[in-house]
Each structure stands twice: as C-alpha cells, then as structure tokens.
Design a protein around this motif. Structure first.
Motif: not given
Length: 79
Positions: A1-7, A15-24, A26-36
C-alpha cells in the motif's frame, strides 16, 4: 500500500501521509474519470498488470485499488 499511496500522492499532489485505505478517490482527492484512466495506466505499468475498463467503476477508495492489485499483480505489496 505504501507504493500505491506514493504514486497517488505524486499524481494528485497530496502528501502520502494524508492518504489512507478509506480515502475516496473522487470525494477526498478529486480524481475525475479522465484522471482515473490516466492513474490506472500508471498503475498497470508499475505493478505489471492489466486493469480492464469495466473495473474502473469499482474503484472508489484506495482500499479498492489495493485489493484489486493484491489479487491481480505479482509485484504489488499490500503491506
């Protein structure tokens, strides 16, 4: 998960430290469909796997991505 969080951190500028397994994605970090789609291409290259387009709608959180990669990649480390 660490490498995934860093990517994802590098991709969205959170910041990777702000991400966790429940981070949404779309809702939390704003990735749209193109970004996904772009992020998935990076993950496919990094973790040497193929992620079909029909799976994209199932990725709501980092845990969703991590679970998928753990099952479908031989190089992904979930810990």
């Amino acid at each position: 998960m660490k490498e995934l969080k860093q990517i994802i951190s590098d991709y969205v500028g959170v910041p990777a430290d702000d991400l966790n397994e429940n981070t949404s994605l779309v809702g939390d970090i704003g990735i749209d469909s193109f970004g996904l789609v772009s992020l998935i291409c990076t993950l496919e290259d990094t973790f040497e796997c193929n992620i079909p387009d029909y799976e994209l709608s199932s990725f709501q959180t980092l845990n969703d991505l991590s679970s998928y990669l753990a099952k479908n990649s031989t190089v992904f480390v979930a810990a």
